[in-house]
Write an enzyme that holds these catalytic residues in place. Structure first.
Site, PDB file in Angstrom:
ATOM      1  CB  SER A   1     -10.817   0.733   9.323  1.00 43.15           C
ATOM      2  OG  SER A   1     -10.387   1.099   8.048  1.00 43.15           O
ATOM      3  CB  ALA A   2     -13.631   1.469   4.549  1.00 36.70           C
ATOM      4  CG  ASP A   3      -8.234  -0.558   6.179  1.00 34.56           C
ATOM      5  OD1 ASP A   3      -8.589  -0.017   5.066  1.00 34.56           O
ATOM      6  OD2 ASP A   3      -7.335  -0.612   6.927  1.00 34.56           O
TER       7      ASP A   3
ATOM      8  CB  VAL B   1      -5.624  -1.826   4.101  1.00 28.66           C
ATOM      9  CG1 VAL B   1      -6.159  -3.453   4.068  1.00 28.66           C
ATOM     10  CG2 VAL B   1      -4.300  -2.011   4.989  1.00 28.66           C
TER      11      VAL B   1
ATOM     12  CE  LYS C   1      -1.039   1.947  14.206  1.00 28.45           C
ATOM     13  NZ  LYS C   1      -1.006   0.908  13.507  1.00 28.45           N
TER      14      LYS C   1
ATOM     15  CE  LYS D   1      -6.542   6.982   6.195  1.00 28.14           C
ATOM     16  NZ  LYS D   1      -6.626   7.204   7.650  1.00 28.14           N
TER      17      LYS D   1
ATOM     18  CD  GLU E   1      -0.873   0.458   3.625  1.00 27.02           C
ATOM     19  OE1 GLU E   1      -1.591   1.695   3.595  1.00 27.02           O
ATOM     20  OE2 GLU E   1      -1.067   0.125   4.859  1.00 27.02           O
TER      21      GLU E   1
ATOM     22  CG  ASP F   1     -13.135   6.224  13.113  1.00 24.97           C
ATOM     23  OD1 ASP F   1     -12.923   5.733  12.153  1.00 24.97           O
ATOM     24  OD2 ASP F   1     -12.480   6.965  13.496  1.00 24.97           O
TER      25      ASP F   1
HETATM   26  N1  PSU Z   1      -1.978   1.291  10.389  1.00 21.02           N
HETATM   27  C1  PSU Z   1      -0.633   1.890  10.497  1.00 21.02           C
HETATM   28  N2  PSU Z   1      -0.066   2.585   9.459  1.00 21.02           N
HETATM   29  C2  PSU Z   1      -0.812   3.192   8.506  1.00 21.02           C
HETATM   30  C3  PSU Z   1      -2.128   2.722   8.504  1.00 21.02           C
HETATM   31  C4  PSU Z   1      -2.661   1.961   9.273  1.00 21.02           C
HETATM   32  O1  PSU Z   1       0.185   1.572  11.177  1.00 21.02           O
HETATM   33  O2  PSU Z   1      -0.349   3.906   7.588  1.00 21.02           O
HETATM   34  C5  PSU Z   1      -3.133   3.250   7.264  1.00 21.02           C
HETATM   35  C6  PSU Z   1      -3.327   2.046   6.096  1.00 21.02           C
HETATM   36  O3  PSU Z   1      -3.432   2.690   5.032  1.00 21.02           O
HETATM   37  C7  PSU Z   1      -4.903   1.717   6.728  1.00 21.02           C
HETATM   38  C8  PSU Z   1      -5.392   2.790   7.110  1.00 21.02           C
HETATM   39  O4  PSU Z   1      -5.648   1.202   5.635  1.00 21.02           O
HETATM   40  O5  PSU Z   1      -4.238   3.726   7.824  1.00 21.02           O
HETATM   41  C9  PSU Z   1      -6.686   3.012   7.975  1.00 21.02           C
HETATM   42  O6  PSU Z   1      -7.156   4.266   7.837  1.00 21.02           O
HETATM   43  P1  PSU Z   1      -8.747   4.606   8.437  1.00 21.02           P
HETATM   44  O7  PSU Z   1      -8.562   4.057   9.890  1.00 21.02           O
HETATM   45  O8  PSU Z   1      -8.947   5.742   8.206  1.00 21.02           O
HETATM   46  O9  PSU Z   1      -9.610   3.655   7.602  1.00 21.02           O
HETATM   47 MN    MN Z   2     -12.277   6.030  10.397  1.00 21.72          MN
END
Ligand code: PSU
Ligand code: MN
Length: 311
Positions: free
Chosen positions: A147-149, A113, A166, A92, A30, A145
């Site tokens: 993540s869409a992941d 992701v 984390k 992003k 990514e 909140d």
């Molecule tokens: N965790 C990390 N480093 C990162 C991310 C997550 O340790 O760079 C990034 C990844 O690209 C992950 C995104 O897909 O954050 C998730 O963001 P969000 O929670 O806004 O979906």
């Molecule tokens: Mn989010």
């Protein structure tokens, strides 16, 4: 030179296209981790080292981003440098953003992701290495909140190799969400979810497998059964680079506290926290982050090789 599919939206590098066509191992990588996850120039150095590690372990790397109005699978070193220098000025890109960033050729889109999985799958790539996946944030029962992941994992058949989640996230809720969505979490040589900077949490993985071959085998069975979606492969950070749990938890707590005071929400939260935690730990968390990504890249390369020889 790049090849395009008939949709005209995707640009797959010659090397990646040739490897996919020949059923050679390929690992997707990514780009949000480059633009938003680490500072320049360590971000570019790490991205290039990760590509080398994939190669040394027998696969072709395909770093993914949206550049010049194209979904790119397989970047040049110059393109990686551009993303690294653009940093947080890059968009992003998660699933919802993909078509909009394609519309404006001037934008550089770094893929999360979720978006990386979507593009990898379009390009025929089945294995993806990263640091950590997004998940259910702490307090999501009020902020929503999530993540869409996680929903991408439910629908797109790509194996995501990561170092767990984390503790800026709620690991227990992330686990519940994945279970609801039918996404299995496989521990690579571990019985418990790793917590990114550290090797252990109180949460069990769904299944433990100790070799890439066993993981490849179960993924192929899922595919033959027509089970949609991907799998999460959790790999603990190598012992030598794991952080002291008390130190890192304190840093995370402090970073979360400051974030709440600043009122930061939504897609800015993860980049802010990563940066703040690196600052509080005097760069220690960044070193651990780099090492765990390299380790995941080597496991992903071997998994991709095992999947191709089993197919
Ligand atoms: N965790 C990390 N480093 C990162 C991310 C997550 O340790 O760079 C990034 C990844 O690209 C992950 C995104 O897909 O954050 C998730 O963001 P969000 O929670 O806004 O979906
Ligand atoms: Mn989010």
């Amino acid at each position: 030179m790049t090849q395009s599919d008939s949709s005209g939206y995707i640009a797959i590098s010659d090397e990646v296209a040739a490897a996919v066509d020949a059923a050679q191992p390929v690992v997707a990588l990514e780009s949000t981790i480059i633009s938003h996850g680490m500072p320049y120039p360590q971000n570019v150095e790490t991205a290039l080292l990760v590509e080398d590690t994939v190669r040394k372990n027998g696969a072709i790397p395909a770093t993914i981003a949206i550049m010049n109005g194209r979904l790119c699978a397989g970047l040049t070193a110059e393109q990686i440098e551009t993303i690294g220098q653009t940093g947080q000025r890059a968009v992003k890109v998660s699933r919802r953003d993909i078509a909009f960033v394609l519309q404006d050729c001037r934008l550089t889109g770094s893929t999360t992701v979720a978006a990386t999985m979507f593009i990898a799958s379009m390009a025929g790539i089945k294995v993806f290495a990263t640091g950590g996946i997004g998940g259910v944030h702490r307090g999501a029962e009020t902020t929503m909140d999530i993540s869409a992941d996680l929903s991408e994992l439910a629908r797109t058949d790509v194996a995501v190799v990561c170092a767990g989640a984390k503790s800026i996230l709620d690991i227990g809720l992330t686990r519940e969400y994945l279970e609801t969505q039918g996404v299995p979490v496989i521990g690579y040589q571990t019985d418990v979810w790793p917590a990114f900077y550290t090797r252990e949490t109180e949460f069990a993985v769904d299944y433990r497998h100790d070799t890439p071959e066993k993981i490849a085998d179960v993924i192929l069975t899922r595919r033959k059964l027509g089970l949609d979606g991907g799998v999460v492969v959790c790999v603990p950070v190598p012992e030598a680079y794991a952080m002291d749990p008390v130190k890192i938890d304190t840093a995370i707590e402090n970073a979360l506290h400051e974030m709440a005071e600043l009122g930061i929400t939504g897609k800015e939260t993860t980049p802010y926290l990563l940066q703040k935690i690196a600052e509080i730990t005097g760069g220690g968390s960044l070193q651990t982050n780099i090492q765990l990504v390299l380790n995941n890249a080597s496991v992903a390369a071997r998994l991709s090789a095992a999947m191709n020889s089993n197919a």
